[in-house]
Design an enzyme around this catalytic site. Structure first.
Site, PDB file in Angstrom:
ATOM      1  N   HIS A  65       0.855  -1.157  -0.203  1.00 18.66           N
ATOM      2  CA  HIS A  65       0.025  -0.376   0.504  1.00 18.66           C
ATOM      3  C   HIS A  65       0.871   1.075   0.210  1.00 18.66           C
ATOM      4  CE1 HIS A  65       0.265   1.784   4.382  1.00 18.66           C
ATOM      5  NE2 HIS A  65       0.074  -0.213   4.655  1.00 18.66           N
ATOM      6  N   ASP A 179       5.780   2.664   7.441  1.00 18.15           N
ATOM      7  CA  ASP A 179       4.728   1.768   7.250  1.00 18.15           C
ATOM      8  C   ASP A 179       4.127   3.662   5.977  1.00 18.15           C
ATOM      9  OD1 ASP A 179       2.006   0.635   7.349  1.00 18.15           O
ATOM     10  OD2 ASP A 179       1.269   1.709   9.382  1.00 18.15           O
ATOM     11  N   GLU A 211      -5.557   2.039   1.508  1.00 16.43           N
ATOM     12  CA  GLU A 211      -5.245   0.828   3.137  1.00 16.43           C
ATOM     13  C   GLU A 211      -5.704   1.132   4.269  1.00 16.43           C
ATOM     14  OE1 GLU A 211      -3.297  -2.242   5.702  1.00 16.43           O
ATOM     15  OE2 GLU A 211      -3.176   0.077   5.512  1.00 16.43           O
ATOM     16  N   GLU A 212      -5.151   2.311   4.641  1.00 17.21           N
ATOM     17  CA  GLU A 212      -4.968   2.931   6.360  1.00 17.21           C
ATOM     18  C   GLU A 212      -6.115   3.802   7.020  1.00 17.21           C
ATOM     19  OE1 GLU A 212      -2.997   2.412   8.666  1.00 17.21           O
ATOM     20  OE2 GLU A 212       0.018   2.590   7.389  1.00 17.21           O
ATOM     21  N   ASP A 234       3.784  -5.759   4.278  1.00 20.05           N
ATOM     22  CA  ASP A 234       3.759  -4.413   4.879  1.00 20.05           C
ATOM     23  C   ASP A 234       4.852  -4.790   6.135  1.00 20.05           C
ATOM     24  OD1 ASP A 234       2.630  -2.628   6.370  1.00 20.05           O
ATOM     25  OD2 ASP A 234      -0.185  -2.774   5.475  1.00 20.05           O
ATOM     26  N   HIS A 328       2.367   3.253  12.878  1.00 21.36           N
ATOM     27  CA  HIS A 328       1.676   4.172  13.497  1.00 21.36           C
ATOM     28  C   HIS A 328       2.232   5.930  13.977  1.00 21.36           C
ATOM     29  CE1 HIS A 328      -2.154   2.833  11.321  1.00 21.36           C
ATOM     30  NE2 HIS A 328      -0.581   1.725  10.625  1.00 21.36           N
TER      31      HIS A 328
END
Length: 357
Positions: A65, A179, A211-212, A234, A328
């Site tokens: 992603h 990420d 994706e998030e 990922d 994150h």
């Protein structure tokens, strides 16, 4: 630096919140369109690069992603301060005192997140993260009109402003968007190493969108490609720090890529019980080629593998992950050895695959 390191630095520096992945897509196209046998883009902006194999009925989809978490302008008050909403899942503890970039049609605008000074924070408030709806962005203006004059409008996307770097000459890279730009780098390197190889499977290397926001982009493109096997690329949670015990997360940086056996988010239902045929094959390939790897099973996780497994006729889908500290947040960390071994594992898996599992 190696090609893979260069790619990671390049991709991490690009700004691309969910729904605003165009700059990341352009970078992927620059690297992969010249070597792809075919290329197409769908309505959501998913980027598909095809390496044709000798058996067109055997299809593998690799999904990385392109989006990163960020924010979006929600309102601008009469004094020019900007209020914002989250794009993707955020830990609100990390939002205060950050330098941010607002991406306007006129160009980037720099701002800082503000709140109460520590001198007047109550003891109760000091124990809590500041809710996102109580934070604001200061861009140095004194009116709504001045903020508008900079180009800032409701709906503009916002990202962290941070230059990626390798920590003190180590193999650990920290950046704002590892990420999942780490996977973008891995995807490019995998497709480059496959470019001149004779393989049975036709490989679809896909840069997915959103994706998030709940694994959105990979759903329609998985249904269109209808792969037999899907591998998400990922990051995953990494232990090995004072904040986490080995019981919590046994996977660590530098131990090799993690083969995901199970991930599930109970609140949403996203996740995979990865078919044993696939995990056995991945483990077998890793051990046969002396590629270090780790095993992982987690709650509250989910990747593009979920969409690949259930769309169209369904696919045997799993995930090759790279351990990442501080996931994150604005300071994610990955280890270059894990990325390199992930490339080796995916390439070896594809070379070894002669027929459907």
């Amino acid at each position: 630096m190696s090609s893979l390191s260069d790619l990671l630095v390049q991709f991490d520096a690009i700004h691309g919140v969910s729904g605003d992945e165009e700059r990341v897509a352009d970078c992927l196209k620059g690297h992969l369109q010249p070597i792809a046998d075919d290329y197409f883009e769908d309505a959501l902006g998913n980027q598909v690069f095809v390496k044709k194999g000798s058996n067109p009925d055997l299809k593998i989809m690799l999904a990385a992603h392109m989006d990163e978490i960020g924010y979006i302008v929600h309102n601008i008050d009469s004094d020019g301060f900007i209020y914002f909403l989250p794009v993707g899942y955020h830990d609100s503890r990390t939002a205060f005192n950050q330098v941010l970039t607002i991406h306007t049609e006129k160009g980037p605008v720099t701002g800082i997140t503000g709140g109460k000074p520590a001198h007047i924070v109550t003891p109760e408030e000091a124990k809590m993260a500041i809710p996102l709806n109580e934070l604001y962005i200061d861009v140095g203006t004194s009116s709504k009109e001045e903020t508008h004059a900079l180009g800032v409008q409701i709906g503009d996307y916002i990202t962290f402003e941070r230059t990626g770097q390798f920590l003190n000459g180590s193999k650990i890279f920290t950046g704002k968007a590892v990420d999942n730009r780490a996977a973008c780098a891995v995807l490019v390197e995998v497709m480059k190493r496959l470019a001149d190889k004779e393989i049975a499977a036709t490989v679809y290397g896909v840069g997915t969108t959103q994706e998030e926001m709940g694994i959105r982009g990979s759903e329609p493109i998985s249904g269109q490609i209808q792969p037999d096997i899907g591998l998400a690329l990922d990051v995953c949670l990494s232990g090995g720090t004072p904040a986490l015990s080995e019981k919590d997360i046994p996977v660590t940086l530098g131990g090799g890529p993690a083969i995901m056996f199970y991930d599930w988010t109970p609140d949403t239902g996203h996740g995979n019980n990865v078919p044993k045929k696939l995990t056995r094959k991945l483990v077998d390939v890793a051990e046969k080629n002396s590629i270090p790897y780790q095993r992982q099973a987690v709650l509250n996780g989910g990747t593009d593998a979920w969409a690949m497994s259930i769309r169209g006729k369904g696919a045997m889908a799993g995930c090759i992950s790279f351990p990442s500290r501080y996931i994150h947040s604005a300071t994610g960390c990955v280890h270059m050895d894990d990325l390199e071994y992930a490339v080796q594992l995916v390439v070896a898996f594809i070379e070894d695959l002669k027929e459907k599992l």
